[in-house]
Scaffold this motif. Structure first.
Motif, mmCIF file in Angstrom:
data_model
loop_
_atom_site.group_PDB
_atom_site.id
_atom_site.type_symbol
_atom_site.label_atom_id
_atom_site.label_comp_id
_atom_site.label_asym_id
_atom_site.label_seq_id
_atom_site.Cartn_x
_atom_site.Cartn_y
_atom_site.Cartn_z
ATOM 1 N N ASP A 64 0.823 -1.209 0.000
ATOM 2 C CA ASP A 64 0.000 0.000 0.000
ATOM 3 C C ASP A 64 0.861 1.266 0.000
ATOM 4 O O ASP A 64 2.014 1.232 0.422
ATOM 5 C CB ASP A 64 -0.878 -0.018 1.264
ATOM 6 C CG ASP A 64 -2.141 0.817 1.096
ATOM 7 O OD1 ASP A 64 -2.284 1.468 0.056
ATOM 8 O OD2 ASP A 64 -2.974 0.793 2.021
ATOM 9 N N ASP A 65 0.288 2.355 -0.475
ATOM 10 C CA ASP A 65 0.928 3.681 -0.422
ATOM 11 C C ASP A 65 2.312 3.681 -1.050
ATOM 12 O O ASP A 65 3.214 4.378 -0.577
ATOM 13 C CB ASP A 65 1.052 4.170 1.033
ATOM 14 C CG ASP A 65 -0.305 4.341 1.687
ATOM 15 O OD1 ASP A 65 -1.318 4.282 0.965
ATOM 16 O OD2 ASP A 65 -0.341 4.523 2.917
ATOM 17 N N GLU A 91 -4.391 4.646 -6.792
ATOM 18 C CA GLU A 91 -5.384 5.187 -5.868
ATOM 19 C C GLU A 91 -5.668 6.649 -6.170
ATOM 20 O O GLU A 91 -4.840 7.331 -6.770
ATOM 21 C CB GLU A 91 -4.852 5.140 -4.432
ATOM 22 C CG GLU A 91 -4.400 3.797 -3.939
ATOM 23 C CD GLU A 91 -3.886 3.905 -2.508
ATOM 24 O OE1 GLU A 91 -4.456 3.193 -1.676
ATOM 25 O OE2 GLU A 91 -2.963 4.671 -2.236
HETATM 26 CA CA CA Z 1 -3.140 3.637 0.062
#
Ligand code: CA
Ligand code: C2E
Ligand code: CA
Length: 669
Positions: free
Chosen positions: A559-560, A616
């Motif tokens: 993630d991220d 995202e």
């Molecule tokens: Ca994220």
């Protein structure tokens, strides 16, 4: 007796009458001790002499009874005076040796003179007076041996020069009483010389042992100085270390409190150091740290009018203590200087480092009342800088204080929160970039606090991590998310966020596994999202947890991606299924060529590694089109849908079905 033997004995015997030349410590000690005894020696000599002269004053000539004793008294007085002065004079070893030698050889004429004078008086006396001379000589010699204890050679010279003629002289008189006195004197002198030898040996030993003790003490002191230096020094950069920093801080703080002036603490954190270390290794990372430390030190040393103490706190963190009443302008100026120096290029043969630094300051008395509090406030300013103002200097302020207070309020309320009623789950679709079909939902937590209202997970998740409540919270959320996902069509997946604390300990991951097993949702329909930061927290543990989840056939998403350390080594070493590119790269993808380039290289990377890529934060059609052209696999963002309640999902999927049906029909037509 062989000649050589005789020679060496003779040499040993003459040594007894000499001042030792090869032992400056001993001669210095002899000199010191002797200078204290000398008045006693001359007192014995003169008082005894006067007593004898007095007896003979009417019978012997004046030059013997008056002149000689007077001259001797004056000379003895002068000599005593000279010796007493020596106590306050610092002398060299050579000087001391020379003086002792003079004293030693003076014993010869003085001893001989007194003996001669006594023998000269002797014929003038009656039997009593003659006995007095014998007594006087014996007692004086013993007194002198005693006073000359520390200067053995002189004591022996006196004994020899007086006692040998003494015994010969009185034996020659044939007088039995005097002969008996001579024998007595001989015995007592012998005993005294024995004592003299024993005492002198002990004295020499004492001096030697004191010397070695002093040497030992000096060595111990040197060792402890070195230990102290090492204990307060950082071994890599040779800068003062953390321990030294806190010692410096508490003394500077106490000083500022006493003088009622300001003192500030600064904490510096290098931005972009971790990737250097990860990608090029310590052989490049270490010299960069050393150089960064050197530059900061140079700024601190050249900074004025305030004095700045500087230390390496560990890793890529450095600490400052700014003494001398600094105000905010001074601190900003210092921060700017340091930041400017850190940004300058480093001599790396590999690549440009792009290093910068964030600095947090806090000062007393504005922000804190204790040195610990001051450090915490500076740390919070740094945290704030790292999150919102990377590469800048932040000074602790009342706004930051309010933020801390709200953090504390959130923490306190979270402790008593009922997760089953206060926590809500919302779901955001993850859509296939090409077909625009929803392939799954990411579940996001919402906290509706009765006191504070709706609180963002960006605030309460870190709070739960800080107060150790994240594991029960994750478990409670997972149970509910799985139950909801079970109601979805089979092809729709669930994405669930894990925190560092969930993946970096066996106690974190095992309960989650049993929750999945009990849920009834096939594990292959679940993706776990783990941030890069969580992975770097404890890479080995994270790797183990990820392996366990993979073994159950759960998917793993990083993630991220792009916001943390972006270390490619993580991507290579973890069995990832998806990488989620952070939304910060998307917002300006059509305006900023750099963002465009980054996403392009990331999608390329995912392609090479056969990992799916999720982008995202897509909010516009234009962004979506660009991402499609760049070959992104999946899209998430407000453009398709904001996070929605569980009950809205059925409707959303149905509408999506109709919409796609419509477009397909249009295409066919
Ligand atoms: Ca994220
Ligand atoms: P995240 O995992 O990166 O989640 C995506 C965040 O981006 C969500 O914020 C989502 O609402 C927001 N978002 C999605 N699309 C867009 C968009 O198009 N534009 C904008 N501006 N934002 C968009 P949210 O829900 O506030 O969550 C924030 C973070 O909190 C999450 O970031 C995640 O790291 C964490 N989080 C949320 N729920 C959980 C949870 O249940 N467990 C854990 N450990 N962390 C959670
Ligand atoms: Ca996420």
């Amino acid at each position: 007796m062989p000649v050589v033997d005789l020679k060496s004995h003779l040499a040993a015997a003459t040594r007894l009458f000499r001042v030792p030349a090869d032992n400056p410590d001993l001669t210095r000690a002899q000199f010191d001790a002797f200078s204290k005894q000398i008045p006693l020696l001359y007192f014995i000599l003169i008082s005894n002499t006067i007593a004898v002269a007095y007896t003979y004053v009417n019978v012997a000539p004046d030059w013997l009874t008056m002149i000689v004793p007077s001259v001797l008294t004056v000379l003895a007085g002068l000599r005593t005076f000279w010796w007493l002065r020596q106590r306050h004079i610092v002398r060299s070893d050579a000087d001391i040796l020379r003086n002792l030698r003079t004293t030693n050889w003076l014993a010869l004429p003085i001893g001989a003179g007194f003996a001669a004078w006594s023998f000269a008086l002797y014929p003038y006396g009656d039997s009593f007076a003659k006995s007095q001379v014998a007594f006087y000589m014996a007692v004086t010699v013993i007194g002198c041996i005693f006073s000359l204890m520390h200067l053995r050679s002189a004591a022996l010279i006196v004994t020899l020069i007086v006692d040998v003629p003494y015994v010969l002289f009185f034996f020659a008189t044939g007088e039995p009483t005097l002969k008996a006195i001579a024998v007595n004197n001989l015995l007592v002198s012998g005993a005294m010389v024995t004592v003299l030898f024993i005492y002198y040996r002990d004295f020499a030993d004492l001096v030697a042992s004191r010397k070695s003790l002093l040497a030992q003490q000096a060595a111990t002191q040197a060792l402890s100085d070195e230990n102290f230096r090492l204990a307060n020094l950082d071994s890599l950069t040779e800068l003062p270390n953390r321990r030294r920093f806190f010692a410096e801080l508490s003394s500077a703080f106490a000083d500022a409190e006493r003088r009622n002036v300001r003192v500030a603490v600064g904490i510096i954190d290098l931005d972009g150091f971790k990737p250097i270390n990860d990608n090029y290794g310590h052989s490049v990372g270490d010299p960069v740290l050393i150089e960064a430390g050197r530059r900061i030190r140079e700024v601190c040393e050249g900074f004025g009018p305030q004095r700045v103490e500087f230390a390496r706190l560990g890793g890529d963190e450095f600490g400052l203590v700014v003494c001398g009443d600094p105000d905010d302008v001074d601190l900003l100026r210092l921060g700017e200087h340091i930041g400017g120096q850190i940004k300058l290029p480093y001599q790396l043969d590999t690549a440009h480092t792009g290093l910068s630094c964030s600095i947090g300051f806090a000062s007393f008395p504005n922000s804190a009342t204790t040195s610990e509090e001051l450090y915490e406030c500076a740390d919070y300013s740094l945290y704030h800088a790292k999150r919102h103002l990377r590469g800048r200097t932040v000074i602790f302020s009342s706004e930051l204080e309010a933020e801390i207070r709200s953090r504390v309020v959130i923490e306190n309320l979270l402790r008593t929160a009922d997760f089953s009623t206060e926590m809500d789950l919302v779901f955001q679709p993850i859509v296939d970039a090409m077909s625009e079909h929803t392939v799954g939902f990411e579940v996001l937590a919402r906290w509706r606090s009765a006191r504070l209202g709706l609180i963002s997970p960006a605030d309460f998740i870190p709070a739960a991590e800080r107060i150790g409540l994240i594991r029960p919270l994750t478990q409670a959320l997972l149970v509910r998310a799985l139950a909801i996902a079970r109601t979805w069509p089979d092809h729709v997946r669930l994405s669930f966020n894990l925190s560092a604390h969930d993946v970096c300990a066996a106690e974190g991951i095992l309960p989650l596994i049993s929750i999945i097993e009990k849920s009834g949702l096939p594990p292959h329909r679940i993706d776990f999202e783990i941030t890069e930061t969580a992975v770097t927290f404890d890479f080995v543990r994270a790797q183990q947890s990820i392996a366990m989840l993979k073994a159950m056939s759960c998917g793993i998403s990083l993630d991220d991606f792009g916001t943390g350390y972006s270390s490619l080594s993580h991507v290579h070493r973890l069995p990832l299924d998806k990488i989620k590119i952070d939304r910060s790269f998307v917002s300006d993808i059509n305006e900023n060529p750099v963002s465009h380039k980054i996403i392009k290289s990331l999608t390329g990377l995912c392609d090479d590694m056969e990992i799916a890529c999720v982008v995202e934060g897509v909010e516009t059609r234009a962004q979506l089109d660009s991402l499609r052209r760049l070959g992104c696999d999946f899209i998430q963002g407000y453009y398709f849908a904001k996070p929605m309640a569980a009950v809205a999902i059925g409707d959303y999927l149905a509408k999506e079905g109709q919409r796609l049906e419509g477009t397909r029909a249009k295409v066919v037509a």
